[in-house]
Design an enzyme around this catalytic site. Structure first.
Site, PDB file in Angstrom:
ATOM      1  N   HIS A  34      -3.854   6.906   8.336  1.00  0.00           N
ATOM      2  CA  HIS A  34      -4.381   6.576   9.665  1.00  0.00           C
ATOM      3  C   HIS A  34      -3.315   5.774  10.410  1.00  0.00           C
ATOM      4  O   HIS A  34      -2.226   5.511   9.873  1.00  0.00           O
ATOM      5  CB  HIS A  34      -5.713   5.833   9.542  1.00  0.00           C
ATOM      6  N   HIS A  37      -1.326   3.037   8.576  1.00  0.00           N
ATOM      7  CA  HIS A  37      -0.186   3.475   7.748  1.00  0.00           C
ATOM      8  C   HIS A  37       0.996   3.838   8.655  1.00  0.00           C
ATOM      9  O   HIS A  37       2.142   3.489   8.374  1.00  0.00           O
ATOM     10  CB  HIS A  37      -0.539   4.725   6.936  1.00  0.00           C
ATOM     11  N   GLY A 148      -0.104  -3.562   4.276  1.00  0.00           N
ATOM     12  CA  GLY A 148      -0.969  -4.051   5.349  1.00  0.00           C
ATOM     13  C   GLY A 148      -1.768  -5.264   4.904  1.00  0.00           C
ATOM     14  O   GLY A 148      -2.234  -5.335   3.760  1.00  0.00           O
ATOM     15  N   LYS A 150      -4.663  -6.103   5.711  1.00  0.00           N
ATOM     16  CA  LYS A 150      -6.111  -5.916   5.535  1.00  0.00           C
ATOM     17  C   LYS A 150      -6.471  -6.189   4.070  1.00  0.00           C
ATOM     18  O   LYS A 150      -7.468  -6.805   3.777  1.00  0.00           O
ATOM     19  CB  LYS A 150      -6.551  -4.506   5.928  1.00  0.00           C
ATOM     20  N   GLN A 154      -4.453  -8.132  -2.237  1.00  0.00           N
ATOM     21  CA  GLN A 154      -3.476  -7.204  -2.819  1.00  0.00           C
ATOM     22  C   GLN A 154      -2.055  -7.650  -2.447  1.00  0.00           C
ATOM     23  O   GLN A 154      -1.128  -7.568  -3.261  1.00  0.00           O
ATOM     24  CB  GLN A 154      -3.744  -5.782  -2.323  1.00  0.00           C
ATOM     25  N   ARG A 188     -11.342   4.464   4.172  1.00  0.00           N
ATOM     26  CA  ARG A 188     -12.776   4.546   3.837  1.00  0.00           C
ATOM     27  C   ARG A 188     -13.658   4.699   5.075  1.00  0.00           C
ATOM     28  O   ARG A 188     -14.807   5.128   4.964  1.00  0.00           O
ATOM     29  CB  ARG A 188     -13.208   3.322   3.036  1.00  0.00           C
TER      30      ARG A 188
HETATM   31  O1  PAF Z   1      -3.209  -0.192  -0.627  1.00  0.00           O
HETATM   32  C1  PAF Z   1      -3.174   0.936  -1.158  1.00  0.00           C
HETATM   33  O2  PAF Z   1      -3.304   1.956  -0.504  1.00  0.00           O
HETATM   34  C2  PAF Z   1      -2.973   1.021  -2.662  1.00  0.00           C
HETATM   35  O3  PAF Z   1      -3.596  -0.023  -3.309  1.00  0.00           O
HETATM   36  C3  PAF Z   1      -1.494   1.124  -3.064  1.00  0.00           C
HETATM   37  C4  PAF Z   1      -0.732  -0.126  -2.703  1.00  0.00           C
HETATM   38  C5  PAF Z   1      -0.863   2.329  -2.410  1.00  0.00           C
HETATM   39  C6  PAF Z   1      -1.392   1.304  -4.581  1.00  0.00           C
HETATM   40  O4  PAF Z   1      -2.040   2.453  -5.007  1.00  0.00           O
END
Ligand code: PAF
Length: 279
Positions: A34, A37, A148, A150, A154, A188
């Site tokens: 989207h 990205h 990102g 969001k 992570q 999602r």
């Molecule tokens: O954020 C994501 O889309 C995933 O967690 C990633 C970093 C590509 C790892 O699969």
């Protein structure tokens, strides 16, 4: 745009590229691309000499089989978007490339990050993220990687991975791209109905409201009111909490400017959505 499927093909695609003098930017993704990205791809294109994007839906990071089964797969449109979005090389690895026979998982100390918010809610998720991102970094050996904000938690996990195993690589965490009404872009969202997508704007509005409430009331009351608004609007709230943006340790007090982060994980129409707001 060249499409490669493993490290050897990637090396060949990069053979005329002087790695010592030129910069390679990398964006790992799970596809279903989207604007969020594409924004990362654009930034990498502007800041580097070559941009590599990977698409790999990583089974190890899904703690819920249903979520994995329903994860949108849109490879053809992803390729078109990347082609138009100045991606130079698309890496499409198979399971065997990412997790070859005899694959040994890496261990990274992510300290308390596994114990808060997404950690307990999604057991094994961050370990899965660490394994795949580690493999992708090994294969691509980027100079700069983009993620990102969001997925704030992570980002902190990936920072720990970088600090431990890829200290020379630069990390860039890019602000969340939102729809005009506030909904954070996410793969999602495609699983929500039109009405659900409109309703989901309330998540960001409620997060932003907490910043305003900071001037008037204590966090406990502000968060209670925020949760009330979400529940009244049909969201099931998993967490809606204030934390320190450096450590993600939950806070009962407002922190100094820039350190407050309110994190939300909610369910709507059977879809789990996360978002956050830093202030
Ligand atoms: O954020 C994501 O889309 C995933 O967690 C990633 C970093 C590509 C790892 O699969």
């Amino acid at each position: 745009m060249k499409v490669v499927t493993n490290d050897i093909e990637l090396k060949i695609a990069l053979q005329d590229f002087n790695r010592g003098k030129r910069k390679l930017g990398f964006i790992p993704t799970m596809g279903a691309l989207h604007e969020g990205h594409l924004h990362l791809v654009k930034q990498s294109h502007e800041e580097n000499d070559i941009t590599v994007v990977s698409i790999f839906i990583n089974p190890k990071q899904f703690n819920n089989q249903d979520d994995f089964d329903k994860y949108p797969v849109t490879l053809e449109s992803d390729k078109e978007l990347l082609e138009r979005g100045h991606c130079d090389i698309l890496l499409l690895p198979s399971q065997e490339v990412i997790y070859p026979k005899g694959f040994k998982p890496v261990k990274v100390d992510i300290d308390t990050l596994n114990k808060v918010f997404e950690g307990p809610m999604r057991p094994g998720h961050f370990d899965g993220v660490i394994q795949v991102v580690n493999r992708l970094f090994e294969i691509v050996t980027p100079d700069v990687s983009y993620f990102g904000l969001k997925d704030f938690q992570q980002c902190l996990v990936i920072k720990a991975l970088r600090n431990e195993l890829f200290p020379k690589m630069e990390l860039k965490f890019v602000p969340t791209i939102r729809k005009a009404e506030g909904l954070a872009l996410s793969s999602r969202n495609a699983r929500l109905s039109q009405l659900g997508q409109e309703k989901a704007n309330i998540i960001f509005k409620t997060l932003a409201m907490i910043k305003e409430l900071k001037k008037h009331i204590e966090p406990y009351d502000a968060l209670k009111y925020g949760k009330h608004i979400l529940t009244q609007n049909g969201f099931e709230v998993e967490y809606f909490a204030l934390a320190n943006a450096d450590t993600l340790i939950e806070s009962k007090k407002w922190l100094r400017n820039g350190k407050n982060i309110v994190l939300a994980a909610v369910w709507l129409e059977g879809v789990r959505l996360i978002d956050n707001y830093i202030f």
